[in-house]
Design a protein around this motif. Structure first.
Motif, PDB file in Angstrom:
ATOM      1  N   PHE A 161       0.829  -1.215   0.000  1.00 37.20           N
ATOM      2  CA  PHE A 161       0.000   0.000   0.000  1.00 37.20           C
ATOM      3  C   PHE A 161       0.861   1.261   0.000  1.00 37.20           C
ATOM      4  N   VAL A 162       0.369   2.292  -0.703  1.00 38.16           N
ATOM      5  CA  VAL A 162       0.986   3.626  -0.682  1.00 38.16           C
ATOM      6  C   VAL A 162      -0.126   4.645  -0.429  1.00 38.16           C
ATOM      7  N   PRO A 163      -0.094   5.373   0.705  1.00 38.95           N
ATOM      8  CA  PRO A 163      -1.101   6.410   0.936  1.00 38.95           C
ATOM      9  C   PRO A 163      -0.744   7.683   0.166  1.00 38.95           C
ATOM     10  N   THR A 164      -1.760   8.312  -0.411  1.00 44.05           N
ATOM     11  CA  THR A 164      -1.536   9.568  -1.144  1.00 44.05           C
ATOM     12  C   THR A 164      -2.605  10.577  -0.745  1.00 44.05           C
ATOM     13  N   GLY A 165      -2.173  11.802  -0.483  1.00 44.14           N
ATOM     14  CA  GLY A 165      -3.095  12.877  -0.103  1.00 44.14           C
ATOM     15  C   GLY A 165      -2.940  13.215   1.364  1.00 44.14           C
ATOM     16  N   GLY A 166      -2.279  14.319   1.640  1.00 39.50           N
ATOM     17  CA  GLY A 166      -2.182  14.779   3.018  1.00 39.50           C
ATOM     18  C   GLY A 166      -1.075  14.175   3.868  1.00 39.50           C
ATOM     19  N   VAL A 167      -0.162  13.409   3.249  1.00 42.81           N
ATOM     20  CA  VAL A 167       0.994  12.916   4.025  1.00 42.81           C
ATOM     21  C   VAL A 167       1.939  14.096   4.239  1.00 42.81           C
ATOM     22  N   GLU A 168       2.328  14.309   5.494  1.00 40.22           N
ATOM     23  CA  GLU A 168       3.135  15.490   5.852  1.00 40.22           C
ATOM     24  C   GLU A 168       4.625  15.150   5.928  1.00 40.22           C
ATOM     25  N   ILE A 169       5.475  16.165   5.687  1.00 45.81           N
ATOM     26  CA  ILE A 169       6.920  15.978   5.892  1.00 45.81           C
ATOM     27  C   ILE A 169       7.177  16.202   7.381  1.00 45.81           C
ATOM     28  N   GLU A 170       6.806  15.216   8.144  1.00 44.61           N
ATOM     29  CA  GLU A 170       6.828  15.350   9.595  1.00 44.61           C
ATOM     30  C   GLU A 170       6.960  13.943  10.171  1.00 44.61           C
ATOM     31  N   GLU A 171       7.878  13.788  11.125  1.00 42.03           N
ATOM     32  CA  GLU A 171       8.252  12.439  11.582  1.00 42.03           C
ATOM     33  C   GLU A 171       7.080  11.622  12.126  1.00 42.03           C
ATOM     34  N   ASN A 172       6.249  12.212  12.987  1.00 41.50           N
ATOM     35  CA  ASN A 172       5.138  11.452  13.579  1.00 41.50           C
ATOM     36  C   ASN A 172       4.146  10.978  12.513  1.00 41.50           C
ATOM     37  N   ASN A 173       3.871  11.855  11.557  1.00 41.03           N
ATOM     38  CA  ASN A 173       2.928  11.515  10.483  1.00 41.03           C
ATOM     39  C   ASN A 173       3.474  10.368   9.628  1.00 41.03           C
ATOM     40  N   ILE A 174       4.692  10.516   9.160  1.00 42.19           N
ATOM     41  CA  ILE A 174       5.295   9.477   8.302  1.00 42.19           C
ATOM     42  C   ILE A 174       5.466   8.176   9.084  1.00 42.19           C
ATOM     43  N   ALA A 175       5.888   8.284  10.348  1.00 49.38           N
ATOM     44  CA  ALA A 175       6.072   7.089  11.189  1.00 49.38           C
ATOM     45  C   ALA A 175       4.761   6.323  11.353  1.00 49.38           C
ATOM     46  N   SER A 176       3.659   7.067  11.523  1.00 46.34           N
ATOM     47  CA  SER A 176       2.356   6.413  11.725  1.00 46.34           C
ATOM     48  C   SER A 176       1.970   5.568  10.510  1.00 46.34           C
ATOM     49  N   TRP A 177       2.294   6.051   9.318  1.00 48.66           N
ATOM     50  CA  TRP A 177       1.973   5.299   8.103  1.00 48.66           C
ATOM     51  C   TRP A 177       2.828   4.045   7.960  1.00 48.66           C
ATOM     52  N   PHE A 178       4.132   4.188   8.204  1.00 47.92           N
ATOM     53  CA  PHE A 178       4.998   3.001   8.084  1.00 47.92           C
ATOM     54  C   PHE A 178       4.679   1.977   9.167  1.00 47.92           C
ATOM     55  N   LYS A 179       4.327   2.469  10.341  1.00 45.23           N
ATOM     56  CA  LYS A 179       3.933   1.573  11.429  1.00 45.23           C
ATOM     57  C   LYS A 179       2.659   0.812  11.048  1.00 45.23           C
ATOM     58  N   ALA A 180       1.767   1.490  10.323  1.00 43.27           N
ATOM     59  CA  ALA A 180       0.515   0.857   9.875  1.00 43.27           C
ATOM     60  C   ALA A 180       0.761  -0.183   8.775  1.00 43.27           C
ATOM     61  N   GLY A 181       1.935  -0.088   8.122  1.00 46.88           N
ATOM     62  CA  GLY A 181       2.298  -1.134   7.168  1.00 46.88           C
ATOM     63  C   GLY A 181       2.405  -0.730   5.702  1.00 46.88           C
ATOM     64  N   VAL A 182       2.586   0.568   5.417  1.00 44.56           N
ATOM     65  CA  VAL A 182       2.746   0.967   4.007  1.00 44.56           C
ATOM     66  C   VAL A 182       4.146   0.619   3.510  1.00 44.56           C
ATOM     67  N   CYS A 183       4.294   0.492   2.185  1.00 39.20           N
ATOM     68  CA  CYS A 183       5.632   0.232   1.627  1.00 39.20           C
ATOM     69  C   CYS A 183       6.309   1.532   1.200  1.00 39.20           C
ATOM     70  N   ALA A 184       5.502   2.594   1.080  1.00 38.01           N
ATOM     71  CA  ALA A 184       6.010   3.921   0.695  1.00 38.01           C
ATOM     72  C   ALA A 184       4.897   4.929   0.956  1.00 38.01           C
ATOM     73  N   VAL A 185       5.245   6.214   0.939  1.00 38.46           N
ATOM     74  CA  VAL A 185       4.227   7.260   1.061  1.00 38.46           C
ATOM     75  C   VAL A 185       4.235   8.122  -0.198  1.00 38.46           C
ATOM     76  N   GLY A 186       3.036   8.477  -0.658  1.00 40.22           N
ATOM     77  CA  GLY A 186       2.919   9.373  -1.801  1.00 40.22           C
ATOM     78  C   GLY A 186       2.921  10.812  -1.313  1.00 40.22           C
TER      79      GLY A 186
END
Length: 221
Positions: A161-186
């Motif tokens: 999965f890759v989330p797209t829309g509203g991903v922030e350049i911010e550690e907590n935000n990006i960490a939450s997505w990778f912790k949830a199991g994405v392979c990359a962020v859009g």
């Protein structure tokens, strides 16, 4: 390097980031891609969001014959088979869609390319899997949130999965997505904002890209 479905998936997983943007001026579009490339980007999605998208795509593709040759150059916002045909003919390395269109899936697979459809529900994810989606785009990510993926991930084990829309350049935000199991962020306007484009601040794009990679590498470690 062969650019096909498998190598595109590997490149996106390795990079952990899928930057995307569209701008009507072809030369400025190319300069932005050069800045992203300097920042470490090797997989990139141009978006089909304006009248000049196809012309610009061809212009950039021509430039890529002599520079940035290891860049996977895909096209996003593909909603119809006609659009898919045009961009596959223009040399797109992968196809990203905001929706599931089985005809687009078929054309992309026949070309040996990676198809990334956009999904918002478990039923859509299941449908995307039925049509062999290599990666699924969670869209809009700001509405769904990382908790959504955490909740449904067990239903779709092994799916990328890759989330797209509203991903922030911010550690907590990006960490939450990778912790949830994405392979990359859009990432679109957070990385390449209108203001940065208007100011032609290519150095800023390069530094923001490097900063984003630092965060991604940190949270993935």
């Amino acid at each position: 390097m062969t650019k096909n479905k498998e190598t595109a998936i590997q490149a996106i997983q390795q990079q952990g980031l899928l930057p995307l943007f569209y701008y009507e001026d072809p030369q400025i579009s190319l300069e932005i891609i050069r800045a992203l490339y300097k920042g470490g980007v090797r997989v990139f999605e141009y978006t089909n969001r304006g009248a000049a998208a196809l012309t610009n795509f061809k212009f950039i593709k021509e430039a890529l014959k002599t520079e940035m040759q290891d860049l996977f150059f895909g096209i996003g916002t593909i909603k119809s088979a006609a659009q898919a045909k045009e961009f596959i003919a223009a040399g797109a390395d992968f196809i990203v869609c905001p929706i599931i269109n089985p005809e687009v899936a078929k054309l992309t697979h026949e070309a040996g390319l990676l198809w990334i459809p956009g999904c918002m529900t478990p039923t859509e994810i299941d449908l995307a899997q039925q049509h062999q989606a290599g990666i699924i785009k969670l869209f809009p990510a700001n509405v769904l949130g990382a908790d959504f993926l955490s909740s449904i991930r067990e239903l779709f084990q092994g799916q990328l999965f890759v989330p797209t829309g509203g991903v922030e350049i911010e550690e907590n935000n990006i960490a939450s997505w990778f912790k949830a199991g994405v392979c990359a962020v859009g990432m679109g306007s957070k990385l390449v904002s209108k203001q940065i484009i208007e100011q032609r601040d290519y150095d800023k794009i390069e530094s923001l890209t490097k900063k984003t990679f630092e965060i991604i590498n940190k949270v993935r470690a």
